[in-house]
Scaffold this active site. Structure first.
Site, PDB file in Angstrom:
ATOM      1  N   CYS A 111     -95.733 -22.161  42.176  1.00  0.00           N
ATOM      2  CA  CYS A 111     -94.999 -20.659  41.991  1.00  0.00           C
ATOM      3  C   CYS A 111     -93.797 -20.928  42.783  1.00  0.00           C
ATOM      4  O   CYS A 111     -92.675 -20.679  42.117  1.00  0.00           O
ATOM      5  CB  CYS A 111     -95.980 -19.306  42.185  1.00  0.00           C
TER       6      CYS A 111
HETATM    7  N1  LIG Z   1    -102.380 -17.438  41.923  1.00  0.00           N
HETATM    8  C1  LIG Z   1    -101.044 -17.920  41.676  1.00  0.00           C
HETATM    9  O1  LIG Z   1    -100.177 -17.220  41.802  1.00  0.00           O
HETATM   10  C2  LIG Z   1    -101.116 -19.425  41.422  1.00  0.00           C
HETATM   11  C3  LIG Z   1     -99.808 -19.892  40.970  1.00  0.00           C
HETATM   12  C4  LIG Z   1     -99.646 -21.509  40.558  1.00  0.00           C
HETATM   13  C5  LIG Z   1    -100.786 -22.074  40.721  1.00  0.00           C
HETATM   14  N2  LIG Z   1    -101.975 -21.740  41.174  1.00  0.00           N
HETATM   15  C6  LIG Z   1    -103.035 -22.520  41.314  1.00  0.00           C
HETATM   16  O2  LIG Z   1    -103.813 -22.371  40.108  1.00  0.00           O
HETATM   17  C7  LIG Z   1    -105.240 -22.605  40.570  1.00  0.00           C
HETATM   18  C8  LIG Z   1    -105.871 -21.512  40.240  1.00  0.00           C
HETATM   19  O3  LIG Z   1    -105.566 -20.349  41.170  1.00  0.00           O
HETATM   20  P1  LIG Z   1    -105.942 -18.769  40.928  1.00  0.00           P
HETATM   21  O4  LIG Z   1    -105.026 -18.077  41.892  1.00  0.00           O
HETATM   22  O5  LIG Z   1    -106.358 -18.435  39.626  1.00  0.00           O
HETATM   23  O6  LIG Z   1    -107.342 -19.080  41.748  1.00  0.00           O
HETATM   24  P2  LIG Z   1    -108.556 -18.058  41.959  1.00  0.00           P
HETATM   25  O7  LIG Z   1    -108.219 -16.855  41.701  1.00  0.00           O
HETATM   26  O8  LIG Z   1    -109.345 -18.226  43.354  1.00  0.00           O
HETATM   27  O9  LIG Z   1    -109.668 -18.475  40.744  1.00  0.00           O
HETATM   28  C9  LIG Z   1    -110.265 -19.807  40.841  1.00  0.00           C
HETATM   29  C10 LIG Z   1    -111.156 -20.215  39.687  1.00  0.00           C
HETATM   30  O10 LIG Z   1    -111.842 -21.398  39.846  1.00  0.00           O
HETATM   31  C11 LIG Z   1    -113.261 -21.226  39.701  1.00  0.00           C
HETATM   32  N3  LIG Z   1    -113.695 -22.132  40.799  1.00  0.00           N
HETATM   33  C12 LIG Z   1    -113.672 -22.213  42.101  1.00  0.00           C
HETATM   34  N4  LIG Z   1    -114.200 -23.238  42.666  1.00  0.00           N
HETATM   35  C13 LIG Z   1    -114.785 -23.931  41.415  1.00  0.00           C
HETATM   36  C14 LIG Z   1    -115.432 -25.091  41.406  1.00  0.00           C
HETATM   37  N5  LIG Z   1    -116.021 -25.957  42.497  1.00  0.00           N
HETATM   38  N6  LIG Z   1    -115.999 -25.349  40.019  1.00  0.00           N
HETATM   39  C15 LIG Z   1    -115.803 -24.555  39.084  1.00  0.00           C
HETATM   40  N7  LIG Z   1    -114.897 -23.489  39.166  1.00  0.00           N
HETATM   41  C16 LIG Z   1    -114.479 -23.245  40.311  1.00  0.00           C
HETATM   42  C17 LIG Z   1    -113.363 -19.598  40.038  1.00  0.00           C
HETATM   43  O11 LIG Z   1    -114.556 -19.423  39.647  1.00  0.00           O
HETATM   44  P3  LIG Z   1    -115.674 -18.113  40.191  1.00  0.00           P
HETATM   45  O12 LIG Z   1    -114.938 -16.911  39.705  1.00  0.00           O
HETATM   46  O13 LIG Z   1    -117.081 -18.547  39.630  1.00  0.00           O
HETATM   47  O14 LIG Z   1    -115.404 -18.423  41.770  1.00  0.00           O
HETATM   48  C18 LIG Z   1    -112.331 -19.208  39.373  1.00  0.00           C
HETATM   49  O15 LIG Z   1    -112.554 -18.921  38.027  1.00  0.00           O
HETATM   50  C19 LIG Z   1    -105.147 -23.118  42.021  1.00  0.00           C
HETATM   51  O16 LIG Z   1    -105.241 -24.468  42.139  1.00  0.00           O
HETATM   52  C20 LIG Z   1    -103.863 -22.527  42.680  1.00  0.00           C
HETATM   53  O17 LIG Z   1    -103.233 -23.237  43.595  1.00  0.00           O
HETATM   54  C21 LIG Z   1    -102.072 -20.417  41.600  1.00  0.00           C
END
Ligand SMILES: NC(=O)c1ccc[n+]([C@@H]2O[C@H](COP(=O)([O-])OP(=O)(O)OC[C@H]3O[C@@H](n4cnc5c(N)ncnc54)[C@H](OP(=O)(O)O)[C@@H]3O)[C@@H](O)[C@H]2O)c1
Length: 353
Positions: A160
Site C-alpha cells: 500500500c
Molecule cells: N491491509 C492492507 O491495507 C494491505 C494492503 C496491501 C497488502 N496487504 C497484504 O495483504 C495480505 C492480507 O492482508 P489483510 O490486511 O487482509 O490481512 P488480515 O485482515 O489479517 O486477513 C488475513 C486473512 O488470511 C487468513 N489466514 C491467516 N493465516 C492463514 C493461514 N495460515 N492459512 C489460511 N488462511 C490464513 C485469515 O483467515 P482467518 O480469518 O481465519 O484468520 C484472513 O482471512 C497480507 O499479506 C498483507 O500484508 C494488506
C-alpha cells in the site's frame, strides 16, 4: 515505463466469453472481504470459492445478498479448480501456496509481499519464507506495468505505501528529473486497517485513538520495495540512485494512506514541466487523478480505487509530491482486480468503476 493506456476490451466483440472462475484465499481478512465485495458484482467472473484459516464453513454478514457462498477452510487442492486465485494471506502462507498453483497453470494474484522483491538478498532479508519465485512473476503496479501484468502468471500486487509513493515518484525518476545526489524522503501516514484485522498493542483502539506515531524507521520492508521501484524507474533514465528514507506513521483513521514525498529536481525543472510529465504519464489512466497544486486528501479517495496526486515545486528545485489512496482498494484489492482485468484482457475498470 508504459504511458499508453488501453482500457478497451481485447476480446473480439462477437465472442461470448464465459466468466472466469476465481477464488479468494484469506477471504475473511480486510483485503479479502474487499475482494469478495468487488468480485461478487464483477460481470466477467464467477466467484467459485472463498477460504480462510477457519476449520468450519461460515457466512460473512457484510456480504449478505451480495454473495451467497460460504467461507470454507483453506484447501490448496480446491483452489486449483479456479482459473485465477487471489491470495490475501500472510506472506508465509502465500509463499508456500503460490508456486504450486502457478505450476498447475492457475493464474495467481498475490496481495502479500512474498514475491514483490526481485533481488534475492533483499527478498531473503524481508521475506525469508519465500523459497521460489515462479517464472512469469510481474510486479503489479498497474499503471506502470500494464504489459507485464497482462502477460503474467503470478502478479505480485504492490504494497500500500509503495503504491501511493511510486505512482507519484516513479515517473519523475524515469524521466531523469531527479537530482541523483539528494535523498528522497517519504513521510507516509496510514490508517489502522493497513495492519490487518488482528489487533496488536500498537493498533489497539486505545493506543492509536487520539494519537499519531512513527514506526518502522530504517526497518520497514516497504522501504525496500520503494527503493526497488525508484531504482527500476531510474534504470530507464541511466541515472545514479538517490537513497530513499521512508518513515511510515500510524494515524487514527480506519482506512487511507497519504504519502508526502520530498525530492530535489535537477536545475531548470519547473512545476509546469512536472505537470506536463504527469499528464503524459497518467492523462488517460482511469484511476489516477492529477490535482496539481490543490493537493489531495484521503477523504477524496476513501472507498475508491483512485490515486490522487498533487505537487508543488519552488524556484530552487525542491519538490513536494502528495499522493493519496485507500489502502484496502488501490493499495490492495482494487488494484488486484485492475490487474485481473488486464490478465483477462478486458476493460481495466470492470467491476471497479
Ligand atoms: N491491509 C492492507 O491495507 C494491505 C494492503 C496491501 C497488502 N496487504 C497484504 O495483504 C495480505 C492480507 O492482508 P489483510 O490486511 O487482509 O490481512 P488480515 O485482515 O489479517 O486477513 C488475513 C486473512 O488470511 C487468513 N489466514 C491467516 N493465516 C492463514 C493461514 N495460515 N492459512 C489460511 N488462511 C490464513 C485469515 O483467515 P482467518 O480469518 O481465519 O484468520 C484472513 O482471512 C497480507 O499479506 C498483507 O500484508 C494488506
Amino acid at each position: 515505463m508504459h504511458t499508453a493506456v488501453d482500457t478497451g476490451a481485447r476480446r473480439p466483440a462477437a465472442t461470448v466469453v464465459p466468466p472466469a472462475r476465481v477464488a479468494v484465499a484469506g477471504a475473511t481478512g480486510y483485503t479479502g472481504q474487499e475482494l469478495l465485495r468487488i468480485l461478487s458484482r464483477h460481470p466477467s467472473v464467477s466467484l467459485t470459492a472463498a477460504m480462510s484459516s477457519g476449520t468450519t464453513a461460515r457466512r460473512l454478514p457484510a456480504l449478505a445478498r451480495l454473495w451467497t457462498g460460504e467461507i470454507e477452510p483453506l484447501s490448496p487442492d480446491s483452489l486449483r479448480n479456479a482459473e485465477v486465485v487471489f491470495l490475501a494471506l500472510p506472506d508465509k502462507a502465500a509463499a508456500e501456496i503460490a508456486p504450486a498453483l502457478v505450476d498447475d497453470g492457475v493464474l495467481v494474484i498475490d496481495l502479500s509481499g512474498a514475491f514483490r522483491l526481485r533481488q534475492e538478498a533483499e527478498r531473503a532479508r524481508w521475506y525469508p519464507e519465500t523459497q521460489r519465485v515462479p517464472t512469469g512473476t510481474a510486479y503489479g503496479l498497474t499503471e506502470l506495468a500494464r504489459e507485464s501484468v497482462a502477460a503474467a502468471r503470478l502478479v505480485a500486487n504492490p504494497g500500500c505505501y509503495p503504491t501511493a509513493t511510486l505512482l507519484a515518484v516513479a515517473p519523475i525518476a524515469a524521466a531523469g528529473f531527479l537530482d541523483p545526489h539528494a535523498d528522497i524522503i517519504v513521510d507516509a501516514k496510514s490508517g489502522v486497517s493497513g495492519a490487518g484485522k488482528t489487533p496488536s498493542e500498537r493498533t489497539h483502539f486505545c493506543e492509536c485513538h487520539g494519537s499519531i506515531a512513527a514506526y518502522g524507521v530504517f526497518g520497514h520492508r516497504h522501504g525496500a520495495e520503494i527503493q526497488q521501484g525508484v531504482a527500476g524507474a531510474l534504470g530507464e533514465s541511466g541515472e545514479g540512485q538517490p537513497v530513499v528514507n521512508f518513515v511510515p506513521h500510524l494515524v487514527p483513521l480506519d482506512r487511507g494512506i497519504l504519502s508526502t514525498i520530498y525530492v530535489r529536481l535537477k536545475s531548470g525543472i519547473t512545476e509546469d514541466a512536472l505537470s506536463e510529465l504527469y499528464q503524459q504519464t497518467y492523462g488517460a489512466a482511469p484511476f489516477v487523478r492529477l490535482v496539481g497544486a490543490t493537493l489531495p486528501e484521503i477523504k477524496h479517495v476513501a472507498h475508491t480505487n483512485f490515486c490522487d496526486i498533487g505537487w508543488r515545486v519552488d524556484a530552487s528545485g525542491r519538490a513536494v509530491l502528495v499522493s493519496v489512496i485507500d489502502n484496502l482498494l488501490k493499495g490492495a484489492s482494487g488494484q488486484a482486480v485492475q490487474n485481473l482485468n488486464l490478465m483477462l484482457g478486458i476493460d481495466e475498470r470492470t467491476g471497479l468503476w
